[in-house]
Scaffold this active site. Structure first.
Site, PDB file in Angstrom:
ATOM      1  N   SER A 145       0.274  11.882 -50.009  1.00 41.91           N
ATOM      2  CA  SER A 145       1.229  11.545 -48.965  1.00 41.91           C
ATOM      3  C   SER A 145       2.582  12.220 -49.187  1.00 41.91           C
ATOM      4  O   SER A 145       2.612  13.420 -49.384  1.00 41.91           O
ATOM      5  CB  SER A 145       1.327  10.022 -48.916  1.00 41.91           C
ATOM      6  OG  SER A 145       1.698   9.627 -47.645  1.00 41.91           O
ATOM      7  N   HIS A 203      -5.530   6.478 -44.632  1.00 39.94           N
ATOM      8  CA  HIS A 203      -4.512   7.096 -45.486  1.00 39.94           C
ATOM      9  C   HIS A 203      -4.536   6.457 -46.875  1.00 39.94           C
ATOM     10  O   HIS A 203      -4.109   5.314 -47.045  1.00 39.94           O
ATOM     11  CB  HIS A 203      -3.164   6.856 -44.794  1.00 39.94           C
ATOM     12  CG  HIS A 203      -2.033   7.575 -45.429  1.00 39.94           C
ATOM     13  ND1 HIS A 203      -1.896   8.941 -45.348  1.00 39.94           N
ATOM     14  CD2 HIS A 203      -0.979   7.127 -46.159  1.00 39.94           C
ATOM     15  CE1 HIS A 203      -0.802   9.310 -45.981  1.00 39.94           C
ATOM     16  NE2 HIS A 203      -0.228   8.213 -46.488  1.00 39.94           N
TER      17      HIS A 203
HETATM   18  C1  GCU Z   1       5.056   7.750 -43.860  1.00 38.63           C
HETATM   19  C2  GCU Z   1       5.561   9.130 -43.505  1.00 38.63           C
HETATM   20  C3  GCU Z   1       4.619  10.221 -43.978  1.00 38.63           C
HETATM   21  C4  GCU Z   1       4.343  10.043 -45.458  1.00 38.63           C
HETATM   22  C5  GCU Z   1       3.865   8.634 -45.725  1.00 38.63           C
HETATM   23  C6  GCU Z   1       3.724   8.280 -47.198  1.00 38.63           C
HETATM   24  O1  GCU Z   1       3.905   7.471 -43.143  1.00 38.63           O
HETATM   25  O2  GCU Z   1       5.738   9.170 -42.113  1.00 38.63           O
HETATM   26  O3  GCU Z   1       5.192  11.494 -43.773  1.00 38.63           O
HETATM   27  O4  GCU Z   1       3.394  11.001 -45.880  1.00 38.63           O
HETATM   28  O5  GCU Z   1       4.826   7.706 -45.225  1.00 38.63           O
HETATM   29  O6  GCU Z   1       4.276   8.924 -48.049  1.00 38.63           O
HETATM   30  O7  GCU Z   1       3.088   7.265 -47.471  1.00 38.63           O
END
Ligand code: GCU
Length: 426
Positions: A265, A406
């Site tokens: 992420s 995710h």
């Molecule tokens: C949010 C953000 C993303 C990121 C994510 C994370 O969703 O919008 O860009 O990758 O957090 O780091 O968990």
């Protein structure tokens, strides 16, 4: 008069609020704008890069500088003093499976200092130097494994009711709470070490105009925040990985030619930028890194540049914000970031339900980076992404799209380990 001003303010803020609410992420492929990606293999003066040597001596340098200037921000010039202290060493950790160390790394400059703890597990009893996966964790080293020998971080952490963290200080209850994301035993059994750092040790992940974390170490006289082209938090976190790499290079138990930088992420965005800006990392893994990571910005599918810069104003350099509404004018797109890894193996992992990170855009970055890899070795990626849970590991640009959302899972790690086995001559 005051009443009129108050009503006007109310109307302006209501309008702003309506505009805010009106934004919706696009998840419809047919609404992806037509786009033209910036040239990968044509240099600023119009010459075409035909060899790996051309790429390395001309275009790679140009593209790296463009990412520094317009996206992540450059690390300010100037040197620091670094010292390393082994705080703890346990030769028979995890029931004898691991040799565990925690090293306090202190970096000083301009009478200021930051310190971060590097937690390292190496497979116990190996004589030859081992390859190591290195990446940040989100909540503190002590959260990655229930191992009671890991020190709790002293740094600011996010509050979490479910772990009873309410005063931004880590507690015992949070120990091992993220172990699901860190299959330490499997990594060790496969012959790899694992090095991790809490990312908040380098720069706490909230916007405070860069008053805490590493940024102030580099302020010139009177400077209060980074210049428009200077580093945001992602570049600061990437810098921290390079400082940890400085340490790993001095340690004979680690093979410095096989250090793999990994991240999930926002920390996947970070591992990509670390891999691009520091070629000592011999393999790079991006897990669900999305916008500002592996996903093509020009697709504006899921999270967009404007959205990310609004929600997380501290992640990128301020120049990047100028492109919020004119992404098509950005001098780079993220396939160029993947190309900066060449010819090192790079693995991009997506998740089928993680549309916010634009799985297709993540795959396309790999495809469009392939021409640079081809200057070294034939690297062919199909124009259509593979089926769900069918990883592509043979070429130097690896990819999978996992079922689910995710996250970084055991399945993801299994693929990264296989990919490292294949490409790092293990
Ligand atoms: C949010 C953000 C993303 C990121 C994510 C994370 O969703 O919008 O860009 O990758 O957090 O780091 O968990």
């Amino acid at each position: 008069m005051t009443r009129i001003i108050l009503i006007a303010c109310f109307m302006v803020s209501t309008l702003a609020c309506m505009q805010e609410k009106a934004w919706e992420a696009n998840y419809d492929e047919s609404k992806v704008p037509q786009y033209v990606l910036p040239e990968l293999l044509v240099s600023a003066d119009g010459s075409v890069m035909e060899t790996a040597d051309d790429w390395e001596s001309i275009r790679r340098t140009e593209i790296l500088a463009l990412f520094e200037q317009y996206v992540y921000g450059r690390v300010p010039y100037g040197s620091c003093t670094q010292s390393n202290e082994v705080l703890k060493h346990e030769q028979h950790a995890l029931d004898g499976l691991a040799d565990r160390r925690e090293i306090k790394i202190s970096v000083d400059r301009n009478d200021r200092e930051i310190q971060f703890n590097l937690l390292v597990y190496l497979p116990a009893g190996t004589d030859a130097p081992v390859p190591v996966f290195m990446g940040y964790n989100f909540d503190g080293n002590h959260t990655i494994h229930p191992d009671t020998g890991i020190l709790l971080t002293d740094s600011w952490v996010k509050n979490k009711d479910e772990w009873s963290v309410t005063n931004n200080q880590a507690n015992e209850e949070s120990r091992g709470m993220k172990a699901r994301r860190w299959p330490v035993n499997m990594i060790l059994e496969r012959g790899y070490g694992l090095a991790t750092i809490y990312y908040g040790d380098i720069d706490p992940d909230y916007h405070d105009d860069f008053q805490n974390g590493v940024h102030p170490l580099f302020y010139g006289p009177g400077q209060k925040m980074p210049e428009k082209d200077e580093w945001g938090s992602i570049a600061a976190w990437a810098w921290g990985l390079s400082r940890a790499m400085d340490y790993l290079e001095t340690w004979e138990a680690v093979d410095p030619s096989r250090v793999i930088v990994i991240g999930h992420s926002r920390l996947g965005k970070t591992s990509l930028w670390a891999g691009a800006s520091d070629q000592r990392f011999s393999m790079v893994v991006s897990n669900n890194s999305g916008c500002g990571g592996a996903a093509l910005s020009r697709r504006e599918f899921g999270e967009t540049v404007e959205r990310i810069n609004t929600s997380f104003p501290h992640w990128f350099c301020r120049n990047f914000h100028d492109y919020n509404r004119r992404v098509d004018e950005l001098p780079v797109d993220q396939h160029m970031l993947i190309a900066l890894m060449a010819p090192r193996p790079v693995y991009i992992a997506s998740a089928a339900e993680d549309l916010w990170a634009d799985p297709k855009g993540e795959y396309l970055s790999g495809i469009h980076a392939a021409p640079v890899y081809n200057l070294y070795h034939p690297t062919v990626l199909d124009t259509v992404p593979p089926e769900i849970n069918v990883p592509l590991k043979k070429s130097l640009i690896g990819y999978h799209i996992r079922s689910g959302g995710h996250d970084i899972t055991r399945y993801d790690w299994e693929q990264f380990l296989d990919f490292a086995d294949l490409h790092l001559n293990k």
